[in-house]
Enzyme design. Structure first.
Site, mmCIF file in Angstrom:
data_model
loop_
_atom_site.group_PDB
_atom_site.id
_atom_site.type_symbol
_atom_site.label_atom_id
_atom_site.label_comp_id
_atom_site.label_asym_id
_atom_site.label_seq_id
_atom_site.Cartn_x
_atom_site.Cartn_y
_atom_site.Cartn_z
ATOM 1 N N GLY A 236 4.490 -0.147 5.298
ATOM 2 C CA GLY A 236 3.787 -0.375 4.405
ATOM 3 C C GLY A 236 4.438 -0.691 3.050
ATOM 4 O O GLY A 236 5.567 -1.467 3.223
ATOM 5 N N GLU A 237 3.862 -0.579 1.846
ATOM 6 C CA GLU A 237 4.502 -0.531 0.631
ATOM 7 C C GLU A 237 4.566 -2.128 0.395
ATOM 8 O O GLU A 237 5.068 -2.625 -0.964
ATOM 9 C CB GLU A 237 5.929 -0.364 0.811
ATOM 10 C CG GLU A 237 6.128 1.184 0.945
ATOM 11 C CD GLU A 237 7.452 1.654 0.539
ATOM 12 O OE1 GLU A 237 8.406 0.934 0.456
ATOM 13 O OE2 GLU A 237 7.803 2.973 0.923
ATOM 14 N N GLY A 238 4.269 -3.175 1.191
ATOM 15 C CA GLY A 238 4.597 -4.491 1.215
ATOM 16 C C GLY A 238 5.732 -5.053 1.717
ATOM 17 O O GLY A 238 6.378 -6.151 1.459
ATOM 18 N N ASP B 203 0.841 -1.356 0.091
ATOM 19 C CA ASP B 203 0.028 0.008 0.019
ATOM 20 C C ASP B 203 0.956 1.085 0.034
ATOM 21 O O ASP B 203 2.092 1.296 0.533
ATOM 22 C CB ASP B 203 -0.938 -0.030 1.147
ATOM 23 C CG ASP B 203 -0.026 0.282 2.326
ATOM 24 O OD1 ASP B 203 -0.056 1.178 2.921
ATOM 25 O OD2 ASP B 203 0.429 -0.763 3.158
#
Length: 378
Positions: free
Chosen positions: A321-323, A179
């Site tokens: 976040g971001e994975g 995200d």
């Protein structure tokens, strides 16, 4: 399962087929034959058996084409001061992903995974290569208005389904959702609190690192959004429309479709796990295909993991976040698969087993023996 099996209604999914329990049993039996004391690799053994069940083959193969898809979107609630960063950062970070300069790019490169970023609702212009599924510019401020219209909600879910299909049809054998969106922990926390009937003060975290005043503003926004969410909590599409965002709705469709397509997923932090809770509502049983990569510092993440009955692999106090947390966990899953696939059995290696009580040695027969002892590895 092919993409042809997708329902014409984006909000409806076919029943999810669980991972193959027969193959899982074969994997568990093989674990007992490997040159180690039974259970000595701990949770790696459970992970390897899960991977085998997901792949439908024992021993499992290494995951050859893991893919991270970062869902980007802005949120109107961010304008109320719920984040330590301004909303403009979202578009700037999307460009950073495209350029390969973000943390998830570095981590994915090390783990052997590809990264794709998709603009669902960034409040600004992004590269055409990432904006094909764009629903709108920013979702609504959920403390006072709906995040999306009903049509936009369905379009976002369908976008997520299409993205999952395109990745799987292109050969992806494991998916990770990431995200990017300033303020996105606010709608994520609202979704989690609504679906678990949790009071805001028990669920609200610091997100990107807000100070005490920012935490108070964030708590108030989540409280007000929860008042709007509770009347529609039993209607999943309406819940997404009311208090999510195009990025979260697309993630929910993506995760549900991955499970419908029998493709395993490593979940990331609070935002992705909030979308996963919604995906489980859309496609009951989807969670059997998911692994929790890590536990973030956000209180709502622990609440969501408990709700989904998922035990995270890592506890590294990550909250980016971001994975990033999920892709950090990927090498552990790969290691688990390697132990089940590449270790020799007692019979293959000609290794004797020892009875721990009387010290007598026995040699297993042609791959069917399961004797083991605590001192085998010593």
């Amino acid at each position: 399962m092919t993409s042809e099996s997708v329902s014409t209604d984006p909000g409806r999914f076919e029943p999810v087929t669980p991972p193959d329990e027969g193959i899982r049993a074969q994997a568990e039996a093989r674990q007992l034959q490997l040159t180690k004391p039974a259970g000595s690799l701990g949770r790696l053994e459970t992970l390897a058996c899960w991977a085998a069940a997901c792949q439908g083959v024992c021993p499992p193969a290494p995951f050859a084409r893991a893919r991270v898809v970062v869902f980007a979107g802005d949120h109107g609630v961010a304008r109320t001061g719920v984040s330590a960063y301004p909303p403009e950062v979202t578009a700037q970070m999307v460009a950073n992903f495209v350029g390969g300069g973000a943390a998830v790019n570095a981590l994915a490169n090390r783990a052997g995974a590809g990264v794709r970023v998709v603009d669902l609702s960034v409040d600004g212009d992004t590269d055409p290569s990432v904006s094909a599924f764009k629903i709108r510019r920013s979702s609504g401020a959920i403390d006072r208005e709906d995040a999306l219209t009903h049509e936009e909600t369905l379009k976002a879910i369908e976008a997520g389904r299409s993205i999952a299909d395109s990745e799987i049809d292109s050969g992806a054998d494991l998916l990770i959702a990431g995200d990017m969106g300033i303020g996105n922990t606010t709608p994520a926390t609202v979704l989690i609190a609504a679906l678990t009937d949790t009071e805001p003060v028990a669920a609200v975290g610091r997100g990107t690192g807000v100070d005490d005043a920012g935490w108070i503003r964030k708590t108030a926004a989540i409280r007000d959004a929860l008042r709007r969410a509770r009347p529609v909590v039993r209607d999943t599409v309406a819940l997404l429309r009311t208090v999510s965002g195009a990025d979260l709705a697309a993630m929910a469709g993506f995760l549900a479709q991955a499970s419908a397509r029998r493709t395993p997923v490593i979940l990331d932090g609070v935002v992705v796990t909030a979308a996963a809770m919604v995906a489980e509502e859309l496609a009951p049983g989807a969670r059997a295909w998911w692994l929790a990569g890590h536990r973030s510092t956000e209180p709502a993440h622990t609440i969501a993991l408990k709700h989904l009955q998922l035990d995270p692999l890592l506890e590294l106090d990550m909250r980016l976040g971001e994975g990033s947390g999920a892709v950090t966990a990927l090498p552990i899953l790969q290691a688990a698969v390697a132990t089940l696939a590449e270790m020799a059995t007692f019979a293959e290696a000609g290794v004797s087993t020892r009875d721990a009580e009387d010290g007598s040695e026995t040699r297993t027969d042609s791959g069917t023996g399961t004797d083991s002892a605590a001192d085998t590895a010593g």
